[in-house]
Scaffold this motif. Structure first.
Motif, PDB file in Angstrom:
ATOM      1  N   GLU A   1      10.494   7.929  -2.332  1.00 48.07           N
ATOM      2  CA  GLU A   1       9.535   7.025  -2.963  1.00 48.07           C
ATOM      3  C   GLU A   1      10.232   6.063  -3.915  1.00 48.07           C
ATOM      4  O   GLU A   1       9.842   4.908  -4.040  1.00 48.07           O
ATOM      5  CB  GLU A   1       8.470   7.828  -3.707  1.00 48.07           C
ATOM      6  CG  GLU A   1       7.339   6.976  -4.252  1.00 48.07           C
ATOM      7  CD  GLU A   1       6.229   7.813  -4.850  1.00 48.07           C
ATOM      8  OE1 GLU A   1       5.068   7.394  -4.759  1.00 48.07           O
ATOM      9  OE2 GLU A   1       6.530   8.892  -5.393  1.00 48.07           O
TER      10      GLU A   1
ATOM     11  N   THR B   1       6.307   2.411   3.074  1.00 48.54           N
ATOM     12  CA  THR B   1       5.366   1.805   2.125  1.00 48.54           C
ATOM     13  C   THR B   1       4.685   2.914   1.327  1.00 48.54           C
ATOM     14  O   THR B   1       4.712   4.088   1.727  1.00 48.54           O
ATOM     15  CB  THR B   1       4.290   0.989   2.866  1.00 48.54           C
ATOM     16  OG1 THR B   1       3.495   1.888   3.667  1.00 48.54           O
ATOM     17  CG2 THR B   1       4.926  -0.063   3.760  1.00 48.54           C
ATOM     18  N   PRO B   2       4.049   2.573   0.200  1.00 52.87           N
ATOM     19  CA  PRO B   2       3.322   3.604  -0.574  1.00 52.87           C
ATOM     20  C   PRO B   2       2.270   4.331   0.262  1.00 52.87           C
ATOM     21  O   PRO B   2       2.073   5.537   0.096  1.00 52.87           O
ATOM     22  CB  PRO B   2       2.677   2.799  -1.705  1.00 52.87           C
ATOM     23  CG  PRO B   2       3.599   1.628  -1.898  1.00 52.87           C
ATOM     24  CD  PRO B   2       4.104   1.284  -0.521  1.00 52.87           C
ATOM     25  N   ASN B   3       1.576   3.607   1.182  1.00 53.60           N
ATOM     26  CA  ASN B   3       0.571   4.262   2.032  1.00 53.60           C
ATOM     27  C   ASN B   3       1.210   5.312   2.934  1.00 53.60           C
ATOM     28  O   ASN B   3       0.669   6.404   3.128  1.00 53.60           O
ATOM     29  CB  ASN B   3      -0.154   3.217   2.884  1.00 53.60           C
ATOM     30  CG  ASN B   3      -1.206   2.463   2.094  1.00 53.60           C
ATOM     31  OD1 ASN B   3      -1.662   2.940   1.056  1.00 53.60           O
ATOM     32  ND2 ASN B   3      -1.579   1.287   2.568  1.00 53.60           N
TER      33      ASN B   3
ATOM     34  N   ILE C   1       4.015   6.911   2.376  1.00 54.57           N
ATOM     35  CA  ILE C   1       4.428   8.022   1.502  1.00 54.57           C
ATOM     36  C   ILE C   1       3.247   8.945   1.239  1.00 54.57           C
ATOM     37  O   ILE C   1       3.358  10.178   1.318  1.00 54.57           O
ATOM     38  CB  ILE C   1       4.988   7.483   0.166  1.00 54.57           C
ATOM     39  CG1 ILE C   1       6.322   6.764   0.395  1.00 54.57           C
ATOM     40  CG2 ILE C   1       5.158   8.606  -0.848  1.00 54.57           C
ATOM     41  CD1 ILE C   1       7.487   7.664   0.697  1.00 54.57           C
ATOM     42  N   ASP C   2       2.076   8.369   0.934  1.00 55.62           N
ATOM     43  CA  ASP C   2       0.887   9.179   0.643  1.00 55.62           C
ATOM     44  C   ASP C   2       0.480  10.020   1.851  1.00 55.62           C
ATOM     45  O   ASP C   2       0.129  11.197   1.717  1.00 55.62           O
ATOM     46  CB  ASP C   2      -0.276   8.284   0.218  1.00 55.62           C
ATOM     47  CG  ASP C   2      -0.068   7.679  -1.168  1.00 55.62           C
ATOM     48  OD1 ASP C   2       0.741   8.235  -1.923  1.00 55.62           O
ATOM     49  OD2 ASP C   2      -0.703   6.655  -1.472  1.00 55.62           O
TER      50      ASP C   2
ATOM     51  N   ARG D   1       4.127  13.123 -10.214  1.00 54.66           N
ATOM     52  CA  ARG D   1       4.123  11.868  -9.442  1.00 54.66           C
ATOM     53  C   ARG D   1       2.722  11.276  -9.412  1.00 54.66           C
ATOM     54  O   ARG D   1       2.536  10.073  -9.658  1.00 54.66           O
ATOM     55  CB  ARG D   1       4.622  12.135  -8.024  1.00 54.66           C
ATOM     56  CG  ARG D   1       4.426  10.966  -7.072  1.00 54.66           C
ATOM     57  CD  ARG D   1       4.697  11.363  -5.641  1.00 54.66           C
ATOM     58  NE  ARG D   1       4.401  10.278  -4.716  1.00 54.66           N
ATOM     59  CZ  ARG D   1       3.214  10.059  -4.169  1.00 54.66           C
ATOM     60  NH1 ARG D   1       2.192  10.855  -4.455  1.00 54.66           N
ATOM     61  NH2 ARG D   1       3.038   9.044  -3.332  1.00 54.66           N
TER      62      ARG D   1
ATOM     63  N   LYS E   1       1.429   7.852 -11.363  1.00 53.57           N
ATOM     64  CA  LYS E   1       0.878   6.765 -10.551  1.00 53.57           C
ATOM     65  C   LYS E   1      -0.497   6.358 -11.072  1.00 53.57           C
ATOM     66  O   LYS E   1      -0.813   5.169 -11.170  1.00 53.57           O
ATOM     67  CB  LYS E   1       0.789   7.234  -9.099  1.00 53.57           C
ATOM     68  CG  LYS E   1       0.513   6.139  -8.096  1.00 53.57           C
ATOM     69  CD  LYS E   1       0.603   6.679  -6.678  1.00 53.57           C
ATOM     70  CE  LYS E   1       0.323   5.586  -5.652  1.00 53.57           C
ATOM     71  NZ  LYS E   1       0.382   6.109  -4.268  1.00 53.57           N
TER      72      LYS E   1
END
Length: 666
Positions: A29, A82-84, A86-87, A363, A367
């Motif tokens: 991340e 991307t953050p998406n 990663i989620d 984390r 965020k």
């Protein structure tokens, strides 16, 4: 081939790979373009997939395979991190951990991960993740072929009602296939089965968990249909939902149930699966079993009595000097020592079982709050009694949330104060003497002493005159007052303004203590001291006056005999020179007000004890020797007696008090 013999290895290696994936995901991340990290995650996922497939855990293997495809696409530069993404990968890890936990508890590792799998497929194909979320927000569909759809349409014209019926069996049901057969017999008396999930063959072979869904036609109303099916024994729950007529011609039959109803069915079934595995997987428990902690406590209590009797036998054997008795007692001592080690090992577990879940939590919190936080975890291998492990998690969660919310500043504020924009929180555990210390330290804004005092005066916790004379230690202890909070905005991040009093109460109920140190503008440290809760201790027995005392060996540095000329004075306090250090000398007989005549001997017996970096020399009358004893608590009424942590029964039947060296040094 019986794979159960490999279950222990599978569970341990799965935990290691999942933890490795978690750790590397947190790194990815922060460094989304670092291919070496992606390679590490890919290798762990690939190994976990192979292990799961070999052991027959298909859901686990399939989900890991989908993760592997996404990671491979990242490695081949087909998609970017991307953050998406990663989620979604973190969600996948949560599912994998839940599956492994189900296997540990004796289940079959099955879990509904269709939503996550579909999302991973979209990511692999380069599509938007949000499209999947919208597609999944509707009702869960039941796929039927053209013949089945035509049968439903014709039957509806004749007065039949189409239903989707979900039947959940009792977790204790043994012959599931027989129970399914009885359910189908009841249904065929009042209607006709069109479709089943899983298929009829899978149901007959018991290849399902505790629930299955049947699409059927019946002239009965849903309430009456449910009542008929529930008459079958060991049927735990029945939910009947009418099918939407409008969507039959669109190639997908949808139940007219709410999403909440479907979620409830899934949750209930999953809970039952966790409580007890299905009958076809009961052999999983051969290698790994869950033992009620009360049974371990009872076993430990019985062993404690055995240790007391062993001590009495050793005393009798030394008095009678019978060779056969002496040999037998020595052999029993060796056997009981091995048994003791085994029992204590059964109860002791590494604290990283608690620590491992915190990086993900930090984390998410960082965020949500728009902060940058780096969590450093040290000493995860430190072992604690499992009763303490079970209870310490919630206080640590509260303290860590407190550090992120109140301690670490926003990036722009840190930069304005000449700090790096990323805050640092250190979570460390270590042994010291007969205790375990857990420390949570942050490099945030620290604790404002004046703000705490003002709040305490405003809340009438202390008066203004008392507040003016309080030192830092006493001021920081005000944080633990009931209802005390310096939060200007109440939120659910760090306790909704409840304060730290709940944390302190929990730690004290475990026999521990909590202290706070802080430097304004530089950070704070919360230090928790916990006992190992080992009820059997190795001690040195000493005498002082007319009494016998036990000193834990873990606190003892050395026992020495000094001449009176070697005892000096400094600032009206007796001291000794111990290896170049000036150590204060404390007389047990004076400090504990022990009756008996002070011996005027030329030599003085001294035990040097330590607490962290601090040491003290305890003056005693004589040494009796080393012995293993059983720690017995003094009860609530005597729980706060100075310098006494418990008592024990010696081999001669006398009671000896166990000294708390920490109090004596302080």
């Amino acid at each position: 081939m019986d794979m159960n013999q490999y279950l222990d290895v599978f569970v341990e290696e799965s935990k290691e790979h999942l933890q490795a994936i978690n750790d590397h995901m947190l790194r990815l991340e922060n460094e989304p373009n670092e291919k070496s990290i992606v390679n590490e995650i890919f290798r762990s996922a690939h190994t976990l997939k192979g292990m799961s497939a070999t052991m027959g855990y298909e859901d686990l293997a399939n989900l890991t395979h989908k993760m592997e495809n996404v990671l491979d696409a990242v490695r081949q530069d087909q998609i970017s991190v991307t953050p998406n993404i990663i989620d979604v990968l973190f969600d996948s890890i949560d599912h994998l951990e839940a599956m492994v936990e189900s296997i540990i508890e004796g289940g079959d590792g099955k879990r509904d991960v269709s939503h996550t799998v579909q999302t991973l497929d979209l990511i692999e194909n380069g599509e938007s993740v949000s499209d999947q979320v919208r597609a999944d927000s509707g009702d869960n569909g039941i796929q039927l072929d053209e013949f089945q759809k035509s049968v439903i349409q014709e039957s509806m014209e004749q007065g039949f009602h189409p239903y989707s019926v979900t039947i959940a069996l009792d977790p204790n049901c043994i012959l599931k296939a027989a129970r399914v057969y009885m359910v189908f017999e009841v249904i065929e008396q009042v209607g006709e089965v069109i479709h089943s999930t899983p298929s009829v063959n899978e149901l007959e072979e018991e290849k399902f968990d505790l629930d299955f869904t049947v699409t059927l036609l019946s002239k009965l109303q849903s309430d009456e249909l449910i009542a008929r099916i529930k008459k079958v024994s060991e049927v735990n729950k029945v939910v009947a939902r009418p099918l939407n007529i409008e969507t039959i011609n669109e190639g997908k039959v949808e139940a007219a149930a709410t999403v909440e109803e479907q979620s409830n069915i899934s949750t209930n079934t999953e809970t039952k699966d966790n409580e007890k595995g299905t009958s076809s997987k009961q052999t999983v428990n051969n290698k790994t079993i869950r033992v009620n902690i009360q049974r371990l406590d009872q076993l430990m209590n019985l062993f404690e009595e055995l240790v007391i009797d062993r001590g009495r036998l050793e005393t009798i054997a030394s008095e009678l000097k019978h060779p056969g008795l002496v040999d037998t007692v020595e052999h029993m001592t060796r056997l009981s020592s091995d048994l003791q080690d085994t029992l204590l090992t059964m109860r002791m577990v590494p604290i990283d079982q608690v620590f491992n879940r915190f990086p993900r939590m930090i984390r998410s919190l960082a965020k949500d709050l728009g902060k940058k936080v780096n969590l450093i975890v040290l000493g995860g291998e430190t072992e604690l009694d499992r009763t303490v492990i079970d209870e310490i998690g919630d206080p640590l969660v509260h303290l860590l949330r407190n550090s992120v919310d109140h301690g670490i500043e926003l990036p722009e504020k840190r930069e304005a104060n000449q700090k790096v924009c990323e805050g640092k929180i250190t979570l460390a555990a270590y042994h010291s003497g007969n205790h375990v210390y857990i420390e949570i330290e942050d490099d945030g804004g620290g604790i404002d002493r004046e703000k705490i005092l003002q709040k305490a005066v405003d809340n009438k916790i202390v008066d203004a005159s008392t507040a003016a004379d309080m030192d830092d230690h006493d001021v920081y202890q005000l944080l633990f007052a009931s209802g005390f909070s310096t939060a200007e905005i109440v939120s659910d991040i760090s306790g909704r303004g409840v304060g730290l009093d709940v944390v302190k109460s929990k730690i004290e109920s475990l026999g521990g203590k909590i202290t706070v140190t802080s430097i304004l503008g530089q950070g704070s440290k919360f230090s928790i001291q916990l006992p190992l809760t080992m009820s059997i201790l190795s001690v040195m027995l000493v005498t002082a006056g007319e009494e016998t005392y036990a000193l834990p060996l873990s606190n003892i540095v050395e026992s020495v005999i000094l001449t009176k000329e070697e005892i000096m004075k400094a600032h009206q306090q007796q001291v000794i020179d111990f290896r170049g250090k000036v150590v204060p000398l404390v007389s047990l007989q004076n400090v504990l007000h022990i009756p008996g005549e002070r011996l005027a001997d030329e030599y003085v017996s001294v035990v040097v004890v330590k607490k962290g970096d601090k040491m003290a020399a305890l003056k005693v009358d004589s040494f009796i020797g080393q012995q293993e004893i059983v720690l017995k608590p003094l009860g609530d009424y005597l729980s706060n007696v100075f310098a006494i942590s418990g008592a024990t029964i010696l081999g001669n039947g006398q009671v000896a008090l166990i000294l708390d060296c920490n109090d004596l040094i302080r």
